[in-house]
Write a protein that holds these residues in place. Structure first.
Motif, PDB file in Angstrom:
ATOM      1  N   HIS A 137       0.838  -1.205   0.000  1.00  0.00           N
ATOM      2  CA  HIS A 137       0.000   0.000   0.000  1.00  0.00           C
ATOM      3  C   HIS A 137       0.873   1.256   0.000  1.00  0.00           C
ATOM      4  O   HIS A 137       0.677   2.180  -0.813  1.00  0.00           O
ATOM      5  CB  HIS A 137      -0.927  -0.043   1.227  1.00  0.00           C
ATOM      6  N   ARG A 138       1.848   1.313   0.880  1.00  0.00           N
ATOM      7  CA  ARG A 138       2.719   2.493   0.957  1.00  0.00           C
ATOM      8  C   ARG A 138       3.503   2.697  -0.329  1.00  0.00           C
ATOM      9  O   ARG A 138       3.670   3.840  -0.797  1.00  0.00           O
ATOM     10  CB  ARG A 138       3.673   2.373   2.151  1.00  0.00           C
ATOM     11  N   GLU A 139       3.991   1.610  -0.919  1.00  0.00           N
ATOM     12  CA  GLU A 139       4.767   1.722  -2.159  1.00  0.00           C
ATOM     13  C   GLU A 139       3.910   2.242  -3.303  1.00  0.00           C
ATOM     14  O   GLU A 139       4.321   3.116  -4.070  1.00  0.00           O
ATOM     15  CB  GLU A 139       5.371   0.368  -2.513  1.00  0.00           C
ATOM     16  N   LEU A 140       2.692   1.717  -3.438  1.00  0.00           N
ATOM     17  CA  LEU A 140       1.804   2.172  -4.504  1.00  0.00           C
ATOM     18  C   LEU A 140       1.388   3.623  -4.290  1.00  0.00           C
ATOM     19  O   LEU A 140       1.318   4.412  -5.250  1.00  0.00           O
ATOM     20  CB  LEU A 140       0.564   1.273  -4.560  1.00  0.00           C
ATOM     21  N   ALA A 141       1.100   3.988  -3.043  1.00  0.00           N
ATOM     22  CA  ALA A 141       0.717   5.371  -2.749  1.00  0.00           C
ATOM     23  C   ALA A 141       1.872   6.327  -3.019  1.00  0.00           C
ATOM     24  O   ALA A 141       1.678   7.414  -3.586  1.00  0.00           O
ATOM     25  CB  ALA A 141       0.246   5.478  -1.296  1.00  0.00           C
ATOM     26  N   ARG A 142       3.088   5.919  -2.638  1.00  0.00           N
ATOM     27  CA  ARG A 142       4.263   6.763  -2.861  1.00  0.00           C
ATOM     28  C   ARG A 142       4.470   7.015  -4.348  1.00  0.00           C
ATOM     29  O   ARG A 142       4.708   8.155  -4.774  1.00  0.00           O
ATOM     30  CB  ARG A 142       5.499   6.084  -2.278  1.00  0.00           C
ATOM     31  N   ALA A 143       4.343   5.962  -5.159  1.00  0.00           N
ATOM     32  CA  ALA A 143       4.560   6.112  -6.600  1.00  0.00           C
ATOM     33  C   ALA A 143       3.542   7.049  -7.223  1.00  0.00           C
ATOM     34  O   ALA A 143       3.847   7.751  -8.203  1.00  0.00           O
ATOM     35  CB  ALA A 143       4.489   4.735  -7.271  1.00  0.00           C
ATOM     36  N   ALA A 144       2.335   7.094  -6.671  1.00  0.00           N
ATOM     37  CA  ALA A 144       1.286   7.952  -7.225  1.00  0.00           C
ATOM     38  C   ALA A 144       1.218   9.313  -6.549  1.00  0.00           C
ATOM     39  O   ALA A 144       0.358  10.131  -6.891  1.00  0.00           O
ATOM     40  CB  ALA A 144      -0.067   7.254  -7.092  1.00  0.00           C
ATOM     41  N   GLY A 145       2.094   9.557  -5.584  1.00  0.00           N
ATOM     42  CA  GLY A 145       2.084  10.830  -4.882  1.00  0.00           C
ATOM     43  C   GLY A 145       0.896  11.004  -3.957  1.00  0.00           C
ATOM     44  O   GLY A 145       0.432  12.128  -3.733  1.00  0.00           O
ATOM     45  N   LEU A 146       0.398   9.907  -3.410  1.00  0.00           N
ATOM     46  CA  LEU A 146      -0.752   9.940  -2.505  1.00  0.00           C
ATOM     47  C   LEU A 146      -0.288   9.849  -1.065  1.00  0.00           C
ATOM     48  O   LEU A 146       0.685   9.148  -0.763  1.00  0.00           O
ATOM     49  CB  LEU A 146      -1.702   8.774  -2.788  1.00  0.00           C
ATOM     50  N   SER A 147      -0.998  10.515  -0.180  1.00  0.00           N
ATOM     51  CA  SER A 147      -0.723  10.352   1.245  1.00  0.00           C
ATOM     52  C   SER A 147      -1.568   9.208   1.775  1.00  0.00           C
ATOM     53  O   SER A 147      -2.743   9.074   1.424  1.00  0.00           O
ATOM     54  CB  SER A 147      -1.052  11.645   2.003  1.00  0.00           C
ATOM     55  N   VAL A 148      -0.960   8.381   2.602  1.00  0.00           N
ATOM     56  CA  VAL A 148      -1.653   7.235   3.184  1.00  0.00           C
ATOM     57  C   VAL A 148      -2.456   7.712   4.376  1.00  0.00           C
ATOM     58  O   VAL A 148      -1.916   8.308   5.311  1.00  0.00           O
ATOM     59  CB  VAL A 148      -0.644   6.145   3.608  1.00  0.00           C
ATOM     60  N   ARG A 149      -3.762   7.447   4.343  1.00  0.00           N
ATOM     61  CA  ARG A 149      -4.617   7.884   5.436  1.00  0.00           C
ATOM     62  C   ARG A 149      -4.458   6.970   6.641  1.00  0.00           C
ATOM     63  O   ARG A 149      -4.256   5.766   6.507  1.00  0.00           O
ATOM     64  CB  ARG A 149      -6.084   7.873   4.979  1.00  0.00           C
ATOM     65  N   ASN A 150      -4.570   7.549   7.814  1.00  0.00           N
ATOM     66  CA  ASN A 150      -4.466   6.769   9.047  1.00  0.00           C
ATOM     67  C   ASN A 150      -5.731   5.956   9.241  1.00  0.00           C
ATOM     68  O   ASN A 150      -6.815   6.510   9.372  1.00  0.00           O
ATOM     69  CB  ASN A 150      -4.253   7.699  10.248  1.00  0.00           C
ATOM     70  N   ALA A 151      -5.594   4.616   9.282  1.00  0.00           N
ATOM     71  CA  ALA A 151      -6.766   3.747   9.409  1.00  0.00           C
ATOM     72  C   ALA A 151      -6.753   2.967  10.697  1.00  0.00           C
ATOM     73  O   ALA A 151      -7.472   1.999  10.853  1.00  0.00           O
ATOM     74  CB  ALA A 151      -6.835   2.778   8.227  1.00  0.00           C
ATOM     75  N   ALA A 152      -5.941   3.377  11.673  1.00  0.00           N
ATOM     76  CA  ALA A 152      -5.836   2.598  12.910  1.00  0.00           C
ATOM     77  C   ALA A 152      -7.172   2.470  13.610  1.00  0.00           C
ATOM     78  O   ALA A 152      -7.524   1.430  14.147  1.00  0.00           O
ATOM     79  CB  ALA A 152      -4.821   3.253  13.848  1.00  0.00           C
ATOM     80  N   ALA A 153      -7.957   3.555  13.580  1.00  0.00           N
ATOM     81  CA  ALA A 153      -9.245   3.516  14.283  1.00  0.00           C
ATOM     82  C   ALA A 153     -10.242   2.620  13.597  1.00  0.00           C
ATOM     83  O   ALA A 153     -11.220   2.193  14.194  1.00  0.00           O
ATOM     84  CB  ALA A 153      -9.816   4.931  14.375  1.00  0.00           C
ATOM     85  N   ALA A 154      -9.992   2.307  12.320  1.00  0.00           N
ATOM     86  CA  ALA A 154     -10.953   1.496  11.577  1.00  0.00           C
ATOM     87  C   ALA A 154     -10.596   0.030  11.561  1.00  0.00           C
ATOM     88  O   ALA A 154     -11.287  -0.773  10.973  1.00  0.00           O
ATOM     89  CB  ALA A 154     -11.047   2.005  10.135  1.00  0.00           C
ATOM     90  N   ARG A 155      -9.485  -0.337  12.204  1.00  0.00           N
ATOM     91  CA  ARG A 155      -9.060  -1.726  12.154  1.00  0.00           C
ATOM     92  C   ARG A 155     -10.025  -2.595  12.944  1.00  0.00           C
ATOM     93  O   ARG A 155     -10.214  -2.399  14.134  1.00  0.00           O
ATOM     94  CB  ARG A 155      -7.649  -1.873  12.720  1.00  0.00           C
ATOM     95  N   PRO A 156     -10.704  -3.595  12.292  1.00  0.00           N
ATOM     96  CA  PRO A 156     -11.676  -4.395  13.018  1.00  0.00           C
ATOM     97  C   PRO A 156     -11.006  -5.314  14.010  1.00  0.00           C
ATOM     98  O   PRO A 156      -9.880  -5.762  13.805  1.00  0.00           O
ATOM     99  CB  PRO A 156     -12.361  -5.210  11.906  1.00  0.00           C
ATOM    100  N   SER A 157     -11.688  -5.549  15.111  1.00  0.00           N
ATOM    101  CA  SER A 157     -11.174  -6.514  16.097  1.00  0.00           C
ATOM    102  C   SER A 157     -11.325  -7.922  15.533  1.00  0.00           C
ATOM    103  O   SER A 157     -12.088  -8.174  14.622  1.00  0.00           O
ATOM    104  CB  SER A 157     -11.948  -6.400  17.401  1.00  0.00           C
ATOM    105  N   ARG A 158     -10.611  -8.865  16.134  1.00  0.00           N
ATOM    106  CA  ARG A 158     -10.640 -10.235  15.649  1.00  0.00           C
ATOM    107  C   ARG A 158     -12.050 -10.806  15.732  1.00  0.00           C
ATOM    108  O   ARG A 158     -12.491 -11.558  14.868  1.00  0.00           O
ATOM    109  CB  ARG A 158      -9.681 -11.088  16.478  1.00  0.00           C
ATOM    110  N   SER A 159     -12.781 -10.412  16.750  1.00  0.00           N
ATOM    111  CA  SER A 159     -14.137 -10.943  16.919  1.00  0.00           C
ATOM    112  C   SER A 159     -15.125 -10.381  15.917  1.00  0.00           C
ATOM    113  O   SER A 159     -16.193 -10.916  15.718  1.00  0.00           O
ATOM    114  CB  SER A 159     -14.657 -10.631  18.324  1.00  0.00           C
ATOM    115  N   GLU A 160     -14.749  -9.270  15.252  1.00  0.00           N
ATOM    116  CA  GLU A 160     -15.672  -8.654  14.315  1.00  0.00           C
ATOM    117  C   GLU A 160     -15.514  -9.188  12.913  1.00  0.00           C
ATOM    118  O   GLU A 160     -16.298  -8.891  12.034  1.00  0.00           O
ATOM    119  CB  GLU A 160     -15.465  -7.130  14.287  1.00  0.00           C
ATOM    120  N   ASN A 161     -14.489  -9.975  12.655  1.00  0.00           N
ATOM    121  CA  ASN A 161     -14.319 -10.524  11.326  1.00  0.00           C
ATOM    122  C   ASN A 161     -15.468 -11.457  11.015  1.00  0.00           C
ATOM    123  O   ASN A 161     -15.980 -12.131  11.889  1.00  0.00           O
ATOM    124  CB  ASN A 161     -12.986 -11.293  11.230  1.00  0.00           C
ATOM    125  N   PRO A 162     -15.910 -11.543   9.711  1.00  0.00           N
ATOM    126  CA  PRO A 162     -17.058 -12.380   9.406  1.00  0.00           C
ATOM    127  C   PRO A 162     -16.718 -13.846   9.561  1.00  0.00           C
ATOM    128  O   PRO A 162     -15.596 -14.252   9.451  1.00  0.00           O
ATOM    129  CB  PRO A 162     -17.343 -12.039   7.937  1.00  0.00           C
TER     130      PRO A 162
END
Length: 384
Positions: A359-384
């Motif tokens: 993800h970081r490599e692809l974003a870097r090549a395209a000049g994109l900033s990587v958004r912080n997704a830590a708050a969106a990381r699902p817990s193990r119990s929430e996985n389907p």
């Protein structure tokens, strides 16, 4: 017939010991089952009042190779058990049946929980136990006298809504040994306790699987290890990645989520990103010697799509062209995704870390900033 009425919270249902011969005449099979030289043909679901039968049939037959191969082996094993079981009960666990008809129950005197239960005018839908009853059908054909003496424990749910039956199907089958995590994604839209963000992610997955213009059409594996067809990514993996994105943006998406357009809008963004990637990487897209259409890269592409959509999703007209210009440097990365040496070029302790690196490599090549997704990381119990 004699039945025991069972009350649990607001639910009422019935327990019945059904004679095998009577039961087989009162159920309908919605999947095709096989024995040596014999077949049980599925009953075609009817019109709108039979929506649940169509729903269950769709889930059980969502991969062409699955039902035939699994049912043949499983039915044969159960039938053999019926033939060899002597001191053990052949069918110790109850079969779950559903009818939308409200059935009349008349208690026997002072025994208010035991009484006569009328039988429905139409056949029962089997919520759980199709393989056991299919094996019983074939067993009764070859051992009619022995089968005639069998009584099958059944739990009957009556007079409920279609969504109740669909929800029961999910509850009964929601374990890894029954329906795997990928398969359960198909069910999220039908259960009342499923959160809106999960239903939205499930809708987007379904569009990516089924829409004619989707680069992932029929490439999403809905049945895990049981699929016999070439697929690129497990449905559960794709769902988790989309759900990660949706959870992060939920404060802005929530108001629109109930409407019909949001899933298609998100689908369009993912479709355009994947089409641009396919064009830039040309013959490497889908090629077995490249890692571009493997789960680790597809998940990273979904993350890039979330980054890019946050900056330049609208207007939709001309979006693919704008994104093609922005992502044009990816064409120079094609050799980086060759399978030979890929894990050395993207070293990581596991797939989670490797997806983040890609993800970081692809974003870097395209000049994109990587958004912080830590708050969106699902817990193990929430996985389907």
């Amino acid at each position: 017939m004699i039945a025991t009425q069972i009350r649990q919270k607001d639910a009422l249902f019935y327990f019945v010991a059904y004679p095998a011969e009577d039961l087989l005449n009162r159920v309908r099979f919605i999947s095709r089952f096989y024995a040596e030289g014999e077949t049980i043909e599925p009953e075609k679901p009817g019109e709108e009042e039979d929506e649940v039968a169509r729903f269950v049939a769709q889930i059980e037959r969502s991969d062409r190779a699955f039902q035939r191969q699994l049912s043949r082996a499983k039915v044969r094993a159960i039938r053999n058990f019926y033939e060899t079981a002597v001191s053990q009960p052949p069918i110790p666990g109850p079969v779950l049946l559903f009818t939308p008809e409200p059935l009349r129950f008349e208690p026997l005197g002072e025994l208010t929980s035991v009484g006569h239960l009328e039988e429905p005018g139409q056949r029962y839908l089997i919520i759980d136990g199709q393989h056991r009853l299919a094996a019983l059908y074939f067993y009764a054909r070859s051992h009619p006298e022995e089968a005639r003496g069998l009584h099958v424990p059944c739990v009957i749910f009556d007079g409920r809504s279609e969504d109740f039956a669909a929800e029961m199907f999910v509850i009964i089958n929601a374990t890894p040994t029954r329906i795997n995590k990928s398969h359960l994604v198909d069910l999220y839209e039908r259960v009342s306790w499923s959160a809106s963000d999960r239903r939205l992610a499930a809708r987007v997955v379904n569009l990516l699987y089924a829409e004619p213009d989707s680069p992932l059409r029929y490439r999403i594996n809905r049945l895990g290890g049981r699929s016999r067809q070439e697929k690129w990514i497990l449905q559960a993996e794709l769902f988790n990645e989309l759900h990660r994105w949706i959870r992060r943006d939920w404060p802005t998406l929530a108001e629109e989520a109930a409407g019909p357009n949001l899933a298609r809008r998100l689908y369009g963004q993912v479709r355009d990103l994947l089409k641009v990637a396919a064009e830039l990487w040309a013959d490497a897209w889908g090629h077995p010697e490249y890692m571009i259409t493997r789960p680790v890269t597809l998940k990273a592409l979904i993350r890039v799509c979330a980054d890019l959509a946050a900056q330049d999703a609208e207007p939709e007209v001309g979006r693919r062209g704008r994104w093609a210009l922005r992502l044009a440097p990816w064409a120079e990365l094609k050799r980086t995704f060759r399978a030979d040496g890929f894990y050395e070029r993207f070293p990581a302790k596991g797939q989670v870390e490797r997806v983040a690196r890609i993800h970081r490599e692809l974003a870097r090549a395209a000049g994109l900033s990587v958004r912080n997704a830590a708050a969106a990381r699902p817990s193990r119990s929430e996985n389907p």
